[in-house]
Design a protein around this motif. Structure first.
Motif, mmCIF file in Angstrom:
data_model
loop_
_atom_site.group_PDB
_atom_site.id
_atom_site.type_symbol
_atom_site.label_atom_id
_atom_site.label_comp_id
_atom_site.label_asym_id
_atom_site.label_seq_id
_atom_site.Cartn_x
_atom_site.Cartn_y
_atom_site.Cartn_z
ATOM 1 N N THR A 1 6.640 22.919 -42.471
ATOM 2 C CA THR A 1 5.920 22.585 -43.710
ATOM 3 C C THR A 1 5.754 21.078 -43.847
ATOM 4 O OG1 THR A 1 7.066 24.442 -44.676
ATOM 5 C CG2 THR A 1 5.876 23.021 -46.195
ATOM 6 N N LEU A 2 6.762 20.334 -43.404
ATOM 7 C CA LEU A 2 6.740 18.893 -43.635
ATOM 8 C C LEU A 2 6.139 18.097 -42.492
ATOM 9 C CD1 LEU A 2 10.249 18.312 -45.267
ATOM 10 C CD2 LEU A 2 8.057 18.630 -46.409
ATOM 11 N N GLN A 3 6.244 18.623 -41.265
ATOM 12 C CA GLN A 3 5.815 17.781 -40.147
ATOM 13 C C GLN A 3 4.283 17.683 -40.080
ATOM 14 O OE1 GLN A 3 6.942 21.439 -37.418
ATOM 15 N NE2 GLN A 3 7.011 19.537 -36.318
ATOM 16 N N ALA A 4 3.867 16.551 -39.507
ATOM 17 C CA ALA A 4 2.420 16.320 -39.407
ATOM 18 C C ALA A 4 1.825 17.198 -38.317
ATOM 19 C CB ALA A 4 2.155 14.854 -39.117
ATOM 20 N N ALA A 5 2.588 17.364 -37.240
ATOM 21 C CA ALA A 5 2.065 18.144 -36.108
ATOM 22 C C ALA A 5 1.936 19.610 -36.497
ATOM 23 C CB ALA A 5 3.011 18.001 -34.921
ATOM 24 N N SER A 6 1.003 20.281 -35.843
ATOM 25 C CA SER A 6 0.880 21.709 -36.102
ATOM 26 C C SER A 6 0.594 22.421 -34.786
ATOM 27 C CB SER A 6 -0.242 21.964 -37.107
ATOM 28 O OG SER A 6 -1.453 21.517 -36.552
ATOM 29 N N GLY A 7 0.612 23.723 -34.832
ATOM 30 C CA GLY A 7 0.284 24.524 -33.656
ATOM 31 C C GLY A 7 1.181 24.214 -32.469
ATOM 32 N N ASP A 8 0.551 24.086 -31.300
ATOM 33 C CA ASP A 8 1.319 23.870 -30.074
ATOM 34 C C ASP A 8 2.152 22.600 -30.132
ATOM 35 O OD1 ASP A 8 0.437 26.139 -28.964
ATOM 36 O OD2 ASP A 8 -1.144 25.201 -27.736
ATOM 37 N N ALA A 9 1.567 21.564 -30.732
ATOM 38 C CA ALA A 9 2.270 20.279 -30.791
ATOM 39 C C ALA A 9 3.583 20.437 -31.553
ATOM 40 C CB ALA A 9 1.400 19.237 -31.472
ATOM 41 N N ALA A 10 3.536 21.201 -32.624
ATOM 42 C CA ALA A 10 4.739 21.410 -33.425
ATOM 43 C C ALA A 10 5.771 22.178 -32.613
ATOM 44 C CB ALA A 10 4.387 22.177 -34.696
ATOM 45 N N GLU A 11 5.322 23.209 -31.948
ATOM 46 C CA GLU A 11 6.254 24.016 -31.156
ATOM 47 C C GLU A 11 6.842 23.204 -30.009
ATOM 48 O OE1 GLU A 11 7.461 27.013 -32.168
ATOM 49 O OE2 GLU A 11 6.263 26.307 -33.855
ATOM 50 N N LYS A 12 6.014 22.297 -29.484
ATOM 51 C CA LYS A 12 6.490 21.434 -28.398
ATOM 52 C C LYS A 12 7.609 20.524 -28.922
ATOM 53 C CE LYS A 12 4.655 18.496 -24.957
ATOM 54 N NZ LYS A 12 3.950 17.281 -25.171
ATOM 55 N N ALA A 13 7.402 20.025 -30.145
ATOM 56 C CA ALA A 13 8.418 19.148 -30.747
ATOM 57 C C ALA A 13 9.733 19.904 -30.891
ATOM 58 C CB ALA A 13 7.936 18.661 -32.110
ATOM 59 N N ARG A 14 9.639 21.156 -31.279
ATOM 60 C CA ARG A 14 10.851 21.968 -31.434
ATOM 61 C C ARG A 14 11.548 22.140 -30.079
ATOM 62 N NH1 ARG A 14 11.957 27.476 -31.124
ATOM 63 N NH2 ARG A 14 9.768 28.027 -30.841
ATOM 64 N N ALA A 15 10.734 22.490 -29.073
ATOM 65 C CA ALA A 15 11.311 22.718 -27.744
ATOM 66 C C ALA A 15 11.979 21.439 -27.234
ATOM 67 C CB ALA A 15 10.224 23.183 -26.786
ATOM 68 N N GLU A 16 11.327 20.301 -27.470
ATOM 69 C CA GLU A 16 11.894 19.034 -26.980
ATOM 70 C C GLU A 16 13.192 18.699 -27.701
ATOM 71 O OE1 GLU A 16 8.789 16.144 -27.319
ATOM 72 O OE2 GLU A 16 7.760 16.942 -25.548
ATOM 73 N N ALA A 17 13.171 18.890 -29.017
ATOM 74 C CA ALA A 17 14.383 18.585 -29.792
ATOM 75 C C ALA A 17 15.528 19.489 -29.355
ATOM 76 C CB ALA A 17 14.108 18.766 -31.282
ATOM 77 N N MET A 18 15.214 20.746 -29.108
ATOM 78 C CA MET A 18 16.258 21.679 -28.678
ATOM 79 C C MET A 18 16.838 21.259 -27.330
ATOM 80 S SD MET A 18 14.639 25.335 -29.783
ATOM 81 C CE MET A 18 15.728 26.259 -28.728
ATOM 82 N N LYS A 19 15.952 20.794 -26.461
ATOM 83 C CA LYS A 19 16.394 20.407 -25.120
ATOM 84 C C LYS A 19 17.230 19.123 -25.198
ATOM 85 C CE LYS A 19 14.455 19.768 -20.611
ATOM 86 N NZ LYS A 19 13.291 19.081 -20.118
ATOM 87 N N ALA A 20 16.682 18.145 -25.929
ATOM 88 C CA ALA A 20 17.345 16.840 -25.976
ATOM 89 C C ALA A 20 18.708 16.910 -26.649
ATOM 90 C CB ALA A 20 16.447 15.849 -26.719
ATOM 91 N N ASN A 21 18.868 17.786 -27.627
ATOM 92 C CA ASN A 21 20.134 17.811 -28.389
ATOM 93 C C ASN A 21 20.862 19.141 -28.249
ATOM 94 O OD1 ASN A 21 19.661 15.192 -29.806
ATOM 95 N ND2 ASN A 21 17.873 16.338 -30.522
ATOM 96 N N HIS A 22 20.632 19.814 -27.130
ATOM 97 C CA HIS A 22 21.207 21.154 -26.973
ATOM 98 C C HIS A 22 22.726 21.156 -27.240
ATOM 99 C CE1 HIS A 22 20.901 25.314 -25.669
ATOM 100 N NE2 HIS A 22 22.134 25.142 -25.217
ATOM 101 N N GLY A 23 23.121 22.046 -28.084
ATOM 102 C CA GLY A 23 24.552 22.158 -28.410
ATOM 103 C C GLY A 23 24.979 21.208 -29.501
ATOM 104 N N ASN A 24 24.073 20.339 -29.959
ATOM 105 C CA ASN A 24 24.473 19.334 -30.948
ATOM 106 C C ASN A 24 23.630 19.306 -32.211
ATOM 107 O OD1 ASN A 24 26.688 18.078 -29.684
ATOM 108 N ND2 ASN A 24 25.246 17.228 -28.180
ATOM 109 N N TYR A 25 22.497 19.939 -32.191
ATOM 110 C CA TYR A 25 21.657 19.834 -33.380
ATOM 111 C C TYR A 25 22.125 20.794 -34.476
ATOM 112 C CZ TYR A 25 19.140 23.786 -31.190
ATOM 113 O OH TYR A 25 18.825 24.976 -30.594
#
Ligand code: SF4
Lengths: 219, 384
Positions: free
Chosen positions: B114-138
């Motif tokens: 709801t808050l992020q500027a990105a939408s669609g694939d870009a938003a999902e990509k951001a999620r995937a990247e955040a999950m990868k970068a902070n796996h086990g810590n987010y």
């Protein structure tokens, strides 16, 4: 089951069930008693007996002098417990709201601190009566399971009500749910035990009084 | 000031490669707060407030300050399922600058559709990247319930809520279920629960979960939990419903300023009678304060202006499980959740019927006994 679920259950389906059993049991027993009828009056009927019946209902609230002397403790503790119980039941605002909702009638309540006192009086009087029952040899001999069951289901609403009001048990929804459940238990047990006297004492006193009046006895 | 600038300010000189490494250090919460123009005094004030809210001793304030100062912003992935966005609204509409919205300086909100500027694939990509970068810590924050009735009832980028929750929860350090829907199922879960909605804790069993119920929850509670997590690395002490004790340890009734009216038996009977004007207790108007655990009476709402009871409306009990199904909001707690008329009429018919049958049987017995009555003479008695 969380305490919130438990509270929901006792405020919902369990209350419906208890009310149904209570009404069912009371109607069954009262109709059965009334349909037994009365033995034929062989003596000449001197009065209708209606006022005699009502007078007896009221007069029997005052114990006969001889009886009072002999059983002072039981009568006083009995009165205290009954008064405590009835005041707490009928004059506590949340209870009055329940009567208003279910019966459509309401009346003014008492401030909570007074209800606290009446509940405590009820609790202590009931404990004293139980101790007396357990220590008096004749009373103990005469007491059966039904007596102890009646005592328990009457005692529980008082003590759980006090605990809930004083927030002595946390979480509060659990304390409130236990209190409501204890009332439901009382409603279920009442019609089928000697606790039925809460209603039948009126029929019994009225019958005794009116029959005596019909025979010309001053009541 | 970033962490690299802080180090440089101490007079060190670096090679270009070292500069690059320093620049890649994620900004700390302290950096972020300063960037927002928060003074040292305000920052310490926040630390003191957070400590008191979380019932931590004042000696913890320097530790909180130090931890917040030097800790990189906590990566947070926020998933919104079957919800009304009220929880996000509650947090973002908090009056600035308050500690409520300081949460955005403490966290790196890597995904919030709801808050992020990105939408669609870009938003999902951001999620995937955040999950990868902070796996086990987010930290995973969830608002809304999860429908199990049909995966199609609620999807994000074609992924069902259930699948997305399992996927993101697997790499999370802890989960914060924000709002009554995520914590207990909330409105979607209310009878007859048409979507088969469940709460987060019903699906995820192997991660630490903290429930922050409320419809919506008090924003500062969310920021304080994050502050607790960031500074101490743990979640606050929880009650049996997994709610943080510092905020949900006491019920509204116990903290209500109208409580003395309750004790004196002074109740408002309608919303505009004399009692209501005098500020009497709202029990008769359906207040559920006695069974509701939340901090509204202390922390209050709208920049600590008031809370529902202070505005003249009873508490709805929104931080409790199943509050939607607990009968009318406007009926007192001592009243059953639904009318008993039906049960009572069935019982009346049944009771009368069985009473009449029993009466007839008794009479028959009596007549039988009378008919078979054998008279006993004095002679009979003497013979015995
Ligand atoms: S207004 Fe509600 S919370 Fe306050 S004292 Fe009355 S019943 Fe309790």
């Amino acid at each position: 089951m969380t305490s919130a679920d438990f509270l929901l259950m006792v405020r919902g389906p369990a209350f419906h069930l208890a009310t149904a059993i209570f009404i069912f049991g009371i109607l069954w027993r009262i109709l059965e008693i009334l349909s037994l009828g009365q033995p034929r009056e062989h003596a000449a009927v001197r009065a209708l007996g209606i006022s005699g019946g009502f007078r007896t209902i009221v007069r029997r609230f005052v114990p006969a002098p001889g009886v009072f002397k002999r059983s002072m403790f039981i009568i006083l503790a009995g009165y205290l417990f009954h008064a405590g119980f009835l005041i707490s039941l009928f004059l506590f605002d949340p209870h009055i709201l329940l009567f208003k909702e279910t019966l459509g009638i309401s009346w003014p309540g008492l401030p909570a601190p007074l209800i606290n006192v009446s509940t405590l009086l009820g609790i202590f009087a009931m404990i004293a009566l139980l101790i007396n029952r357990l220590t008096h040899p004749v009373l103990k001999f005469l007491s059966g399971l039904e007596d102890y069951l009646s005592w328990t289901v009457t005692f529980l609403p008082l003590v759980t009500g006090y605990i809930a009001f004083q927030h002595l048990l946390q979480p509060y929804p659990l304390a409130l749910a236990l209190h409501i459940l204890s009332i439901e238990l009382l409603m279920i047990v009442l019609p089928f035990t000697k606790l039925m006297h809460t209603l039948t004492f009126l029929i019994a006193r009225w019958t005794t009084g009116s029959r005596a009046a019909q025979r010309g006895i001053e009541v | 000031m970033t962490q690299s600038n802080l180090i440089k300010n101490r007079g060190y000189h670096f090679l270009p490669q070292q500069e690059e490494i320093l620049m890649s250090i994620p900004p700390t919460i302290g950096d972020s707060l300063r960037k927002q123009g928060l003074s040292r005094r305000e920052f310490l004030k926040f630390c003191a407030t957070a400590a008191s809210l979380m019932a931590l001793p004042p000696t913890m304030i320097p530790r909180i300050a130090e931890a917040l100062e030097n800790t990189p912003r906590q990566s947070v992935i926020w998933l919104s399922f079957q919800e009304c966005t009220g929880c996000t609204e509650s947090l973002t509409r908090a009056h600035a600058p308050t500690i409520e919205n300081l949460i955005f300086n403490m966290i790196s909100l890597d995904y919030h559709h709801t808050l992020q500027a990105a939408s669609g694939d870009a938003a999902e990509k951001a999620r995937a990247e955040a999950m990868k970068a902070n796996h086990g810590n987010y930290l995973l924050v969830v608002d809304g319930s999860i429908p199990l009735g049909n995966p199609g009832y609620s999807t994000i980028a074609g992924i069902s809520n259930q699948d997305m929750l399992h996927e993101v929860a697997s790499g999370a350090k802890a989960i914060i279920a924000v709002g009554t829907c995520a914590a207990f199922g909330g409105l979607p879960y209310a009878y007859p629960n048409p979507t088969g909605a469940v709460s987060v804790q019903e699906l995820i069993r192997d991660k630490p979960i903290v429930n922050v119920p409320g419809c919506p929850p008090i924003p500062v509670v969310i920021s304080s939990i994050v502050a607790h997590y960031v500074t101490l690395g743990t979640l606050p002490q929880l009650d049996s419903l997994k709610r943080p004790m510092p905020f949900y340890g006491q019920n509204i009734h116990d903290r209500c300023y109208r409580r003395h009216f309750y004790h004196r038996g002074k109740f408002a009977e309608t919303f505009d009678d004399e009692g209501a004007k005098q500020g009497w207790c709202l029990y008769k108007l359906g207040c559920k304060g006695p069974v509701t655990y939340n901090a509204c009476a202390v922390l209050k709402w709208n920049d600590a202006t008031s809370f529902p009871i202070e505005s003249g409306h009873g508490c709805l009990g929104c931080s409790e499980p199943n509050f939607w199904d607990a009968g009318s909001f406007y009926k007192a707690l001592s009243i059953p959740t639904a009318g008993v008329a039906t049960a009572a009429s069935y019982a009346t018919v049944g009771g009368v019927a069985i009473g009449v049958v029993a009466g007839i049987r008794n009479r028959q017995q009596k007549t039988f006994a009378q008919q078979h009555h054998q008279t006993v003479t004095v002679d009979d008695l003497e013979r015995k």
